[in-house]
Design an enzyme around this catalytic site. Structure first.
Site, PDB file in Angstrom:
ATOM      1  N   ARG A  81       0.937  -1.259   0.168  1.00 12.61           N
ATOM      2  CA  ARG A  81      -0.094  -0.088   0.062  1.00 12.61           C
ATOM      3  C   ARG A  81       0.768   1.418  -0.021  1.00 12.61           C
ATOM      4  O   ARG A  81       1.912   1.210   0.731  1.00 12.61           O
ATOM      5  CB  ARG A  81      -0.876   0.059   1.249  1.00 12.61           C
ATOM      6  CG  ARG A  81      -1.874  -1.056   1.489  1.00 12.61           C
ATOM      7  CD  ARG A  81      -2.717  -1.035   2.781  1.00 12.61           C
ATOM      8  NE  ARG A  81      -3.803  -2.156   2.551  1.00 12.61           N
ATOM      9  CZ  ARG A  81      -3.934  -3.311   2.622  1.00 12.61           C
ATOM     10  NH1 ARG A  81      -2.809  -3.976   2.764  1.00 12.61           N
ATOM     11  NH2 ARG A  81      -4.880  -4.132   2.861  1.00 12.61           N
ATOM     12  N   HIS A  84      -0.162   3.445   4.658  1.00  8.14           N
ATOM     13  CA  HIS A  84      -0.979   2.176   5.690  1.00  8.14           C
ATOM     14  C   HIS A  84      -0.278   0.830   5.204  1.00  8.14           C
ATOM     15  O   HIS A  84      -0.935  -0.172   5.131  1.00  8.14           O
ATOM     16  CB  HIS A  84      -2.297   2.279   5.647  1.00  8.14           C
ATOM     17  CG  HIS A  84      -2.957   3.489   6.150  1.00  8.14           C
ATOM     18  ND1 HIS A  84      -3.439   3.643   7.384  1.00  8.14           N
ATOM     19  CD2 HIS A  84      -3.074   4.760   5.333  1.00  8.14           C
ATOM     20  CE1 HIS A  84      -3.862   5.094   7.403  1.00  8.14           C
ATOM     21  NE2 HIS A  84      -3.789   5.479   6.315  1.00  8.14           N
ATOM     22  N   ASN A 158      -9.399   6.890  11.119  1.00  6.19           N
ATOM     23  CA  ASN A 158      -7.992   6.650  11.725  1.00  6.19           C
ATOM     24  C   ASN A 158      -8.211   6.986  13.197  1.00  6.19           C
ATOM     25  O   ASN A 158      -9.461   7.005  13.627  1.00  6.19           O
ATOM     26  CB  ASN A 158      -7.235   8.004  11.129  1.00  6.19           C
ATOM     27  CG  ASN A 158      -6.582   7.803   9.940  1.00  6.19           C
ATOM     28  OD1 ASN A 158      -6.289   6.723   9.534  1.00  6.19           O
ATOM     29  ND2 ASN A 158      -6.218   8.898   9.175  1.00  6.19           N
ATOM     30  N   HIS A 349     -12.352   1.036   0.451  1.00  4.24           N
ATOM     31  CA  HIS A 349     -12.722   2.087  -0.460  1.00  4.24           C
ATOM     32  C   HIS A 349     -13.932   3.057   0.322  1.00  4.24           C
ATOM     33  O   HIS A 349     -14.990   2.437   0.659  1.00  4.24           O
ATOM     34  CB  HIS A 349     -13.243   1.619  -1.737  1.00  4.24           C
ATOM     35  CG  HIS A 349     -13.705   2.552  -2.724  1.00  4.24           C
ATOM     36  ND1 HIS A 349     -13.204   3.750  -2.777  1.00  4.24           N
ATOM     37  CD2 HIS A 349     -14.332   2.277  -3.860  1.00  4.24           C
ATOM     38  CE1 HIS A 349     -13.527   4.680  -3.668  1.00  4.24           C
ATOM     39  NE2 HIS A 349     -14.159   3.552  -4.538  1.00  4.24           N
ATOM     40  N   TYR A 372      -9.006   5.087  -3.828  1.00 12.96           N
ATOM     41  CA  TYR A 372      -8.870   3.843  -2.969  1.00 12.96           C
ATOM     42  C   TYR A 372      -9.409   2.905  -4.044  1.00 12.96           C
ATOM     43  O   TYR A 372      -8.472   1.627  -4.352  1.00 12.96           O
ATOM     44  CB  TYR A 372     -10.260   3.840  -2.114  1.00 12.96           C
ATOM     45  CG  TYR A 372      -9.547   4.530  -0.857  1.00 12.96           C
ATOM     46  CD1 TYR A 372      -9.455   6.012  -0.724  1.00 12.96           C
ATOM     47  CD2 TYR A 372      -8.942   3.723   0.379  1.00 12.96           C
ATOM     48  CE1 TYR A 372      -8.983   6.588   0.470  1.00 12.96           C
ATOM     49  CE2 TYR A 372      -8.477   4.597   1.436  1.00 12.96           C
ATOM     50  CZ  TYR A 372      -8.508   5.806   1.473  1.00 12.96           C
ATOM     51  OH  TYR A 372      -7.805   6.403   2.574  1.00 12.96           O
TER      52      TYR A 372
HETATM   53 FE1  HDD Z   1      -6.233   7.104   2.798  1.00 12.38          FE
HETATM   54  C1  HDD Z   1      -5.185   3.646   2.843  1.00 12.38           C
HETATM   55  C2  HDD Z   1      -7.440   6.382   6.216  1.00 12.38           C
HETATM   56  C3  HDD Z   1      -7.000  10.225   3.342  1.00 12.38           C
HETATM   57  C4  HDD Z   1      -5.595   7.521  -0.235  1.00 12.38           C
HETATM   58  N1  HDD Z   1      -6.299   5.468   3.993  1.00 12.38           N
HETATM   59  C5  HDD Z   1      -5.858   4.064   3.902  1.00 12.38           C
HETATM   60  C6  HDD Z   1      -6.059   3.266   4.989  1.00 12.38           C
HETATM   61  C7  HDD Z   1      -6.688   4.026   6.018  1.00 12.38           C
HETATM   62  C8  HDD Z   1      -6.788   5.376   5.462  1.00 12.38           C
HETATM   63  C9  HDD Z   1      -7.180   3.449   7.367  1.00 12.38           C
HETATM   64  C10 HDD Z   1      -5.763   1.736   5.052  1.00 12.38           C
HETATM   65  C11 HDD Z   1      -6.919   0.950   4.571  1.00 12.38           C
HETATM   66  C12 HDD Z   1      -6.359  -0.450   4.756  1.00 12.38           C
HETATM   67  O1  HDD Z   1      -6.283  -1.055   5.909  1.00 12.38           O
HETATM   68  O2  HDD Z   1      -6.211  -1.102   3.740  1.00 12.38           O
HETATM   69  N2  HDD Z   1      -6.928   7.848   4.545  1.00 12.38           N
HETATM   70  C13 HDD Z   1      -7.390   7.739   5.427  1.00 12.38           C
HETATM   71  C14 HDD Z   1      -8.083   8.835   6.520  1.00 12.38           C
HETATM   72  C15 HDD Z   1      -8.083   9.833   5.592  1.00 12.38           C
HETATM   73  C16 HDD Z   1      -7.057   9.405   4.307  1.00 12.38           C
HETATM   74  C17 HDD Z   1      -8.969   8.583   7.856  1.00 12.38           C
HETATM   75  C18 HDD Z   1      -8.452  11.334   5.762  1.00 12.38           C
HETATM   76  C19 HDD Z   1      -9.612  11.612   6.464  1.00 12.38           C
HETATM   77  N3  HDD Z   1      -6.271   8.542   1.743  1.00 12.38           N
HETATM   78  C20 HDD Z   1      -6.552   9.870   2.135  1.00 12.38           C
HETATM   79  C21 HDD Z   1      -6.511  10.836   1.013  1.00 12.38           C
HETATM   80  C22 HDD Z   1      -6.162   9.991  -0.009  1.00 12.38           C
HETATM   81  C23 HDD Z   1      -6.180   8.619   0.465  1.00 12.38           C
HETATM   82  C24 HDD Z   1      -6.811  12.214   0.957  1.00 12.38           C
HETATM   83  C25 HDD Z   1      -6.035  10.085  -1.485  1.00 12.38           C
HETATM   84  C26 HDD Z   1      -6.411  11.255  -1.996  1.00 12.38           C
HETATM   85  N4  HDD Z   1      -5.389   5.879   1.632  1.00 12.38           N
HETATM   86  C27 HDD Z   1      -5.330   6.208   0.413  1.00 12.38           C
HETATM   87  C28 HDD Z   1      -4.861   5.174  -0.632  1.00 12.38           C
HETATM   88  C29 HDD Z   1      -4.798   3.915   0.254  1.00 12.38           C
HETATM   89  C30 HDD Z   1      -5.181   4.482   1.341  1.00 12.38           C
HETATM   90  C31 HDD Z   1      -3.744   5.571  -1.644  1.00 12.38           C
HETATM   91  C32 HDD Z   1      -3.344   3.080   0.243  1.00 12.38           C
HETATM   92  C33 HDD Z   1      -3.653   1.832   0.254  1.00 12.38           C
HETATM   93  C34 HDD Z   1      -5.383   1.613  -0.129  1.00 12.38           C
HETATM   94  O3  HDD Z   1      -5.871   3.163   0.092  1.00 12.38           O
HETATM   95  O4  HDD Z   1      -6.013   0.773  -0.233  1.00 12.38           O
HETATM   96  O5  HDD Z   1      -5.682   4.871  -1.550  1.00 12.38           O
END
Ligand code: HDD
Length: 717
Positions: A81, A84, A158, A349, A372
């Site tokens: 990832r 995370h 989070n 997602h 996501y």
């Molecule tokens: Fe995110 C993973 C939580 C903002 C793009 N995010 C990810 C995971 C968590 C969060 C818990 C891990 C999920 C798992 O266990 O597989 N993220 C947050 C929270 C945010 C946040 C609480 C703000 C309130 N995230 C955020 C933004 C973006 C992303 C603004 C992109 C524009 N997040 C991602 C991602 C991930 C991710 C790149 C990495 C791996 C995945 O999604 O599956 O898409």
């Protein structure tokens, strides 16, 4: 060992709770009693040597078994990832307490107390790579997939209720800044470096979240002991199509507890898997982690009733203004069978929504709704990742999406389009709201602009609110964290800018941080002097009162009173405390009566940082032996330094504690009466009644988690 009577049953039937487990059972592969075959199912006679032309000759291309085995191995890894990457997961179920929320939402999994919805939850750190340590200073992810009767709903949150940025377009910049620096790829899983603080110093919208990151919240004792937040304002939609703004909160039933920074750093070496192991072991022992889901509700008519914008993810709604109302409980009751198949391949997602819940125009959420799905396509190799067992809904999936890499469904029939007549018009589109998802009909109008709303401009008020709400000890930790982090920054200009920003949050904070950096804070009036506090933000105002699942080390050596240590263990186990007997060597020690007392671990294989408290038992020979063992003495001193309860039970222990530098309140020597002061409890009494009284008092200290008022700056550990 936990008290067996208090263990809930895993996967006890309830409506739907076992549905995911049953579905997974069809995909489980067990090798017991099976023969080794190729991927084609052909049994293999030999797998240790390649096929070669002569015993010492070249390997032959026709060795399909060797080629297949190596090829598969070569392709075992998938991209981690992008954030995370490091995490741990568990299955469980969610059950509402009652139906009060039905007035606001048609989502029955939140409103029908008869429904137990199966879940998968993954906890994570953010910045580190897959193999990084668990106990770094970082935000923790708390993502839950609800396999509901109306499809999958993901709450991807989070352990902190706000975020670093307001608009998702800045997420790549933020992540690039916090990740290891691109030329040297250091530091790993740390925010304590120039690029992160450069970003912070240039983006004041980060400040509120940075206050949380510098607080104890960034060092959870356990995934089982941290809160979770949906962060964004979402929307609930009821049967009449009426919307209500909602913030989601998870509250752990064991209380919200943290480590101290020194301890967290040491655990990174002693047991980098600390939080992952803790989660696994607790579930395996039947001590199922539980979290209460609560909601803050705001009627749409109050959208503009706050001095911040509800759509701004860098803001909380203070609980004193809008209380958190309990909805139901999440119980994590089963460890995954296979880390890769389940925890690594689970794909969350934010746009996985079900009828009754909907989005708002929070610009961070809007970007997430794109990101996501997009990331899973690269991480899991194509659009069919939804077929993976952990990602499949428990309800039927029927649509006209076809083909793609790894297609696992065998679609039957001639039609794969809508509308059709050859497939009898199936799958049928539509239905009643509640059964189908229909997007909330929000009126939207405006010019196309690339501009932040004025209502998003205040970056300091809630950072100051957070600081104002902290207890003295929490403030001291925050100051120490800033000094550590900014103290690692090499560029003097970045340090100056960070201090200037902190001055705008709070003058005292800036001054105390500046002092540690050998500077004086730039004099500037704080941007916000509202003086308000939200007591709910202080961890010291969260729930205390249980010592269940805390781990207590009992250090012992030859000459220990066997009856005493067993009695202590029994009494603590009755309270669901986990007790481990540690001694200078593994195996057993000889008691004062000459009997063998089994040891759980040699003390040199562990460390005090892996325990919540320590007890040293008497008598004299045992205490003297421990006093002469530097590792044992350090163990006790370090536990004491980290504000943990320390106990001495039996003769000779007062002297031993003194040797370890343990002070009893303001006095250096521990008294021998049964009294507790400053989290230290010592007595020279022994026997059953004494053990009962001792544990009674010791358990109360354990439930306090840490003795924060204890002054330990001078303790050399
Ligand atoms: Fe995110 C993973 C939580 C903002 C793009 N995010 C990810 C995971 C968590 C969060 C818990 C891990 C999920 C798992 O266990 O597989 N993220 C947050 C929270 C945010 C946040 C609480 C703000 C309130 N995230 C955020 C933004 C973006 C992303 C603004 C992109 C524009 N997040 C991602 C991602 C991930 C991710 C790149 C990495 C791996 C995945 O999604 O599956 O898409």
């Amino acid at each position: 060992m936990l008290n067996p009577e208090s263990r809930p049953e895993a996967n006890t039937a309830g409506t739907g709770a076992g549905a995911k487990d049953e579905q997974l059972e069809h995909r489980r592969v067990r090798s017991d009693g099976a023969h080794l075959t190729t991927e084609q199912g052909v049994r293999v006679d030999h797998t240790d040597d390649s096929l070669s032309a002569g015993e010492r000759g070249p390997t032959l291309l026709e060795d399909f078994h060797a080629r297949e085995k190596i090829t598969h191995f070569d392709h075992e890894r998938i991209p981690e990832r992008v954030v995370h990457a490091r995490g741990a997961g568990a299955y469980g179920y969610f059950q509402p307490y009652d139906d009060w929320l039905a007035e606001y939402t048609v989502a029955s999994f939140l409103t029908d107390p008869a429904v137990r919805t199966p879940t998968f939850t993954r906890f994570s750190t953010v910045a580190g790579s897959r193999g990084s340590a668990d106990t770094v200073r970082d935000v923790r992810g708390f993502a839950t997939k609800f396999y509901t009767d109306h499809g999958n709903y993901d709450l991807v949150g989070n352990n902190m209720p706000v975020f670093f940025i307001q608009d998702g377009i800045k997420f790549p910049d933020f992540v690039h800044a916090v990740k290891p620096e691109p030329d040297r790829e250091i530091p790993q899983a740390q925010s304590a470096h120039d690029t992160f603080w450069d970003f912070v110093s240039l983006q004041p919208e980060t400040l509120h979240m940075v206050m949380w990151l510098m607080s104890d919240r960034a060092l959870p004792r356990s995934y089982r002991m941290m809160q979770g937040f949906g962060v964004h304002t979402f929307r609930l939609v009821n049967a009449s199509g009426q919307g209500t703004f909602v913030k989601f909160h998870w509250t752990p039933m064991l209380g919200t507890h943290s480590m101290v920074w020194d301890e967290a750093q040491k655990i990174q070496g002693k047991d980098p898997d600390f939080n992952r192991r803790d989660l696994w072991d607790a579930i395996a022992a039947g001590a199922f982690p539980e979290y209460e889901l609560g909601v803050q509700l705001v009627p749409e008519s109050d959208e503009f009733a706050f001095d911040f914008d509800l759509l701004d993810p860098t803001k909380i709604i203070p609980e004193e203004d809008v209380p958190v109302r309990p909805v139901g409980r999440l119980t994590l009751n089963r460890n995954p069978d296979n880390f890769f198949a389940e925890t690594e391949q689970v794909a969350f997602h934010t746009a996985n929504m079900v009828p009754g819940i909907d989005f708002t125009n929070d610009p961070l959420l809007q970007a997430r709704n794109f990101s996501y799905l997009d990331t899973q396509l690269i991480r899991l190799g194509g659009p069919n990742f939804t077929h993976l067992p952990v990602n499949r809904p428990v309800v039927e999936v029927t649509n006209n999406q076809r083909d793609g890499f790894g297609q696992s469904r065998v679609h039957v029939g001639r039609s794969s389009y809508e509308k059709n007549s050859v497939g009898s018009g199936c799958p049928v589109v539509g239905g009643e709201f509640g059964d189908v998802f229909a997007h909330y009909q929000e009126k939207v109008e405006g010019s196309v602009v690339r501009r932040r709303a004025e209502s998003f401009r205040d970056h300091y008020s809630q950072a100051a609110l957070f600081w104002n709400s902290m207890s003295d000890v929490e403030r001291t930790h925050i100051v120490a964290a800033f000094r550590f982090e900014v103290g690692k920054v090499e560029d003097a200009g970045i340090r100056t800018r960070v201090l200037a920003e902190l001055t705008r949050v709070d003058g005292e904070l800036a001054e105390r941080v500046a002092h540690g950096l050998g500077r004086s804070a730039t004099p500037a009036a704080p941007a916000s002097e509202h003086g308000k506090a939200s007591p709910a933000l202080s961890q010291l105002n969260t729930t205390f009162g249980t010592c269940a699942t805390r781990v207590v080390a009992v250090l012992m050596a030859d000459g220990v009173g066997a009856a005493d240590v067993h009695q202590l263990r029994d009494e603590l186990t009755q309270r669901d405390v986990i007790v481990e007997f540690l001694a200078p060597v593994d195996g057993a020690v000889r008691s004062d009566q000459g009997e063998q007392v089994a040891v759980d671990r040699a003390v040199n294989t562990v460390a005090s940082v892996l325990y919540d408290a320590v007890i040293v038992p008497g008598g004299d020979a045992c205490a003297a032996a421990l006093s002469g063992d530097g590792y044992c003495v350090h163990f006790v001193t370090e536990a004491y330094k980290h504000h943990k309860p320390v106990g001495g039970f039996g003769t000779g222990t007062a002297e031993l504690l003194q040797r370890c530098g343990v002070r009893y309140g303001s006095r250096p020597e521990a008294p021998t009466t049964m009294a507790v002061d400053d989290g230290v409890l010592a007595t020279d009494r022994t026997g059953e009644q004494a053990a009962v009284e001792f544990v009674e008092q010791f358990a109360a200290q354990l439930a306090r988690h840490r003795i924060w008022e204890r002054r330990t700056d001078a303790v050399p550990a």
